[in-house]
Design an enzyme around this catalytic site. Structure first.
Site, PDB file in Angstrom:
ATOM      1  N   LYS A 135     -13.644   5.388   6.134  1.00 57.95           N
ATOM      2  CA  LYS A 135     -14.056   6.331   5.080  1.00 57.95           C
ATOM      3  C   LYS A 135     -15.563   6.326   4.912  1.00 57.95           C
ATOM      4  CE  LYS A 135     -12.824   5.586   0.729  1.00 57.95           C
ATOM      5  NZ  LYS A 135     -13.960   5.708  -0.208  1.00 57.95           N
TER       6      LYS A 135
ATOM      7  N   HIS B 151       0.843  -1.190   0.000  1.00 60.55           N
ATOM      8  CA  HIS B 151       0.000   0.000   0.000  1.00 60.55           C
ATOM      9  C   HIS B 151       0.887   1.252   0.000  1.00 60.55           C
ATOM     10  CE1 HIS B 151      -3.171  -2.669   0.265  1.00 60.55           C
ATOM     11  NE2 HIS B 151      -3.815  -2.259   1.342  1.00 60.55           N
TER      12      HIS B 151
END
Length: 898
Positions: free
Chosen positions: A565, A137
């Site tokens: 999120k 990532h």
């Protein structure tokens, strides 16, 4: 407005290493950057420090930033970035990252104080599995060359600790450290080319070669002394790089093969080097030592007939083992090792065969004296390494999105003439069809049919996985992660695809066998709530129940990033806790162990914070010795950059797992019910506030994209994956990493706290809130992470980004809502934790953060000005480079930014 650097805070006690390294850095800047840059940097630094200390009149003093030319700006930003990097190194050396009691010896002592004896601990470890999993990532903004220089400085500082004044080569130690800092100053910090998957594979292999291969055996040796017993290799390191295809079109079958081949090469090279050293060490002579027949047989089988070693059977046995390992290297890696063997030997069929020969040598050494020659030492560490890393080095996970699986299965069924329109079927019809296909060994695909590029690629991947099982053994790939798992059919589709490569098949007695486990990843708040029902239905299928019970465990992955999120910090944290707790009885009813895989990131908005506290805060009964955790980006360098730091962090993860698995519950059933009810209320209020701002406010998407450097971050060469899953600009389609990273750069850090203040303010029973914050490990961990992110945020600095927003009227309104939310969160946290200022009860972290705040503010101010010029159309390449350097420097200073 309250700010993290309150004037009531005590003076910062500066780490002596930071003073030492900072002074050397200043000398380097003066020597290599020139007197002008040195004086400008020092002026800006002292002015910023004075402002942070709240000295009278410091707020009206010239910052010194306007005097910087573009070339000066680049040099200045590099200087502040290097200071932060050296400060990080100094803090890690002084144990800022280490927490009290975060080691196995302390955990054992604490468990024994609760009446839990060593036998219970060893019983747990006999079936335990603890795996940090390294992912690609993209949040590591530093080039590996920078990290390498930093690590060399760390090694040199260790020599200073030992009272040395010279290096092993006779170089003055202070001069050697100065030289490394000078090399850092003159090393380009930014990547010019985008990283490819092969680069990411090579980067992560450096951690295995330099850190994990030597560190894990050393840790096990320490734990054997603590436990007075030899546990199995329950701690391993996993890997996603080369197997994670979700949203990354550049990971295909060749990359998977490359990752596994490179891992095998690294493992076998380490073993051969260790064997070579052992051959030099084990000089025992039959004239002076009794040698068992099994060792003599190994020696005679080696083919080593050198007259000088005829009375040294251990050396000859090692020579034979080395020859066989060299043949194994040639067979699996496809080339000769760097140090070939002059002897002939048959390649080992498996790591177990290599281990058996090594154990024979160890048993021979143990047959005389008190066994000191066999226990521990280089041979013991090598045996442990072979057990832990095998021939594959690290288990490689596969990951893909459920939408891709559905498309592939639909095409396979259509081309095979089984079902023309799989996508139109409802869930019940899909399950029935997929179960029928899993009940036979007939593949759907054939080499005579033509498939889309996507289907052909996915089939090639599973065929490569099957080939890897044959070459490296079944431990090389054991998990297949399903992103966006929302149904039972999502799991069955993966088994169908695995069946195409023989990785799901019926045995001779008709019993299903799965070589690779399908693992659902539940990411959003809705996914987490649905997880128990989905897993219950999955376990209810007889063929699945048989496979799961035969394996003894099933894994479920829970995602911190997307749930945050989607629903905000506290709702995500509580949703993960509730989902974990609700899954436990489902697994108990299915008669199998639950293994949770925590998809954590570096930032609090992605599950960051103390792993030691987070693992202990898991619901009782949900760990039971089995846990996997993602480690990514800048966190890998921070937690595993050097051997000492890696040992500290691996100890913390292991000790926390022991405590979470065996320590008695600390709160009563009555309190558990009261606290859960309160958390439900807090979560709902926070969720509503967060969703209303992020997804319900007109113009918020544009506000976010213009206020933060998301556009500029998307252009950084820090990973092989794109920043967004699609070309859409919707927040829903943006990956969680750049979402969190961007807010951190602008010092808002909104994903880590927004909505919590609304919840704390609206909650009426403040006494209950204080009770929870004081006595409940779950809320203590959540509040600690929240407090850290509040201390690193600064809405005063964030306001400087506001002129970047085109619609100033809307922008001002949205920013004021964010400011009010920060103040509510700040005040609510202090009230709940009975503090007068942030981090009052954590002086170490308080000093760490306040030390670096003055070094971040000028970087933010420069970043804003450079972004204005860049977005205004100025095309000087130094402006773009300055923005990217500032992103690098701010991320380095904030540490857990992505």
């Amino acid at each position: 407005m309250a700010t993290p650097a309150s004037s009531s805070a005590p003076a910062i006690t500066q780490n002596p290493d930071i003073r030492y390294l900072g002074r050397l850095l200043g000398d380097v800047i003066r020597a290599y950057g020139g007197e002008k840059i040195y004086k400008q940097t020092e002026y800006i630094r002292s002015a910023s420090v004075d402002r942070a200390r709240g000295l009278h009149g410091a707020d009206v003093v010239d910052t010194g930033l306007d005097a910087l030319s573009l070339d000066d700006t680049l040099a200045f930003v590099r200087g502040f970035m290097l200071f932060s990097m050296l400060a990080n190194l100094a803090e890690d050396r002084q144990g800022v990252a280490a927490e009290p009691g975060a080691d196995v010896a302390s955990a054992v002592e604490k468990l024994e104080s609760h009446g839990i004896d060593r036998k219970a601990i060893l019983d747990l470890l006999s079936h335990a599995l603890i795996v940090p999993v390294l992912t690609a990532h993209p949040t590591e903004v530093r080039r590996k060359s920078m990290i390498d220089h930093k690590n060399r400085i760390a090694d040199l500082m260790l020599l200073k600790d030992n009272g040395r004044s010279e290096t092993d080569e006779g170089e003055n130690l202070d001069e050697a450290i100065f030289r490394q800092i000078a090399l850092l100053w003159q090393t380009r910090p930014l990547r010019r080319e985008k990283l490819f998957v092969a680069d990411e594979i090579e980067n992560v292999l450096a951690y295995f070669r330099d850190v994990f291969l030597p560190v894990l055996p050393a840790l096990y040796a320490r734990w054997e002394r603590v436990l007075d017993a030899r546990p199995p290799s329950f701690l391993r390191v996993g890997n996603w790089i080369g197997g994670d295809r979700d949203g990354n079109p550049f990971v295909q079958a060749p990359q998977l093969r490359l990752a596994l081949a490179k891992g095998c090469e690294a493992a076998l090279s380490f073993y051969m080097d260790a064997l070579h050293a052992l051959g030099a060490e084990l000089s025992l002579s039959t004239e002076l030592a009794h040698v068992p027949q099994a060792v003599l047989d190994l020696a005679d089988a080696s083919g080593d007939v050198s007259p000088s070693r005829q009375d040294e059977p251990y050396r000859r046995a090692i020579s034979g083992i080395y020859a066989r390992l060299a043949a194994t290297y040639q067979a699996l890696v496809g080339k000769n090792p760097s140090r070939p063997s002059a002897l002939k030997g048959d390649a080992y069929a498996s790591p177990a065969d290599l281990r058996r020969d090594l154990v024979t040598v160890a048993q021979g050494l143990a047959s005389e004296g008190n066994g000191a020659l066999a226990t521990g030492g280089a041979l013991g560490r090598l045996i442990r390494a072979v057990e832990t890393f095998g021939f594959h080095l690290a288990t490689l996970d596969m990951r893909q999105n459920s939408d891709v699986h559905q498309s592939v299965v639909a095409e396979l069924l259509k081309v095979a003439g089984v079902e023309a329109d799989y996508a139109s079927l409802d869930e019940y019809a899909r399950i029935a069809l997929l179960r029928r296909e899993l009940a036979n060994n007939r593949p759907l695909g054939t080499r005579f049919s033509e498939y889309s590029e996507q289907t052909a690629s996915e089939l090639a991947i599973v065929l490569a996985a099957a080939e890897a099982h044959r070459v490296y053994g079944p431990q090389c790939i054991t998990h297949y992660i399903i992103s966006k798992a929302e149904s039972v059919s999502d799991l069955l589709e993966v088994n169908i695809i695995l069946k195409e490569a023989g990785l799901w098949r019926l045995g001779a007695d008709g019993t299903p066998q799965a070589e690779i486990m399908a693992v659902p990843l539940f990411e959003t708040i809705a996914d987490l709530e649905a997880a128990p029902k989905i897993m219950g239905a999955y376990f209810g299928l007889p063929e699945i129940a048989g496979v799961v019970q035969g394996r003894g465990h099933q894994e479920v992955m829970i995602g911190y990033s997307d749930s945050n999120k989607d629903g905000g910090y506290i709702t995500s944290t509580w949703g993960l806790f509730q989902a974990s707790k609700a899954l436990a009885p489902v697994f108990a009813e299915a008669g199998t162990a639950m293994q949770l895989f925590h998809g954590r990131g570096g930032a609090v908005g992605r599950g960051g914070g103390s792993s030691f506290a987070a693992i202990q805060a898991q619901p009782k009964g949900t760990v039971q010795g089995r846990i996997r955790i993602t480690e990514q980006g800048e966190v890998i360098a921070a937690k595993f950059g050097t051997r000492d730091v890696a040992m500290t962090n691996l100890e913390a993860t292991t000790s926390a797992t022991l405590l979470a698995s065996l320590e008695p519950e600390t709160i009563s059933d009555r309190d558990a019910v009261r606290f859960a009810g309160a958390m439900d209320e807090l979560s709902k209020t926070a969720f509503t506030a967060y969703r209303d701002l992020v997804y319900g406010t007109e113009g918020f998407k544009e506000f976010f994209r213009q206020l933060t450097p998301i556009q500029e971050i998307s252009g950084l060469k820090i990973g092989s994956r794109p920043a967004s899953r699609t070309k859409s600009t919707r927040i829903e389609d943006l990956r969680a990493i750049p979402w969190v990273f961007s807010w951190a750069q602008a010092r808002v850090m909104l994903p880590g706290w927004y909505g919590v203040g609304h919840a704390l303010s609206a909650f009426e029973d403040k006494a209950l809130l204080a009770d929870m914050a004081q006595h409940w490990s779950f809320l203590q961990s959540a509040m600690a992470n929240l407090e850290m992110v509040l201390a690193k945020s600064d809405l005063g600095i964030a306001a400087h980004y506001l002129p970047l927003v085109e619609d100033q009227t809307k922008g001002q309104v949205i920013f004021e809502r964010i400011r009010e939310g920060w103040e509510m969160t700040h005040d609510g946290l202090l009230a709940a934790t009975a503090q007068s200022r942030l981090l009052e009860k954590n002086p170490k972290l308080d000093s760490s953060i306040r030390l670096r705040l003055p070094y971040i503010e000028p970087l933010n101010l420069l970043q804003v000005e450079l972004m204005k010029r860049h977005r205004g159309g100025e095309d000087d390449p130094r402006i773009k480079e300055g923005i990217e350097l500032s992103i690098n420097a701010i991320a380095t200073a904030l540490r857990n930014s992505g």
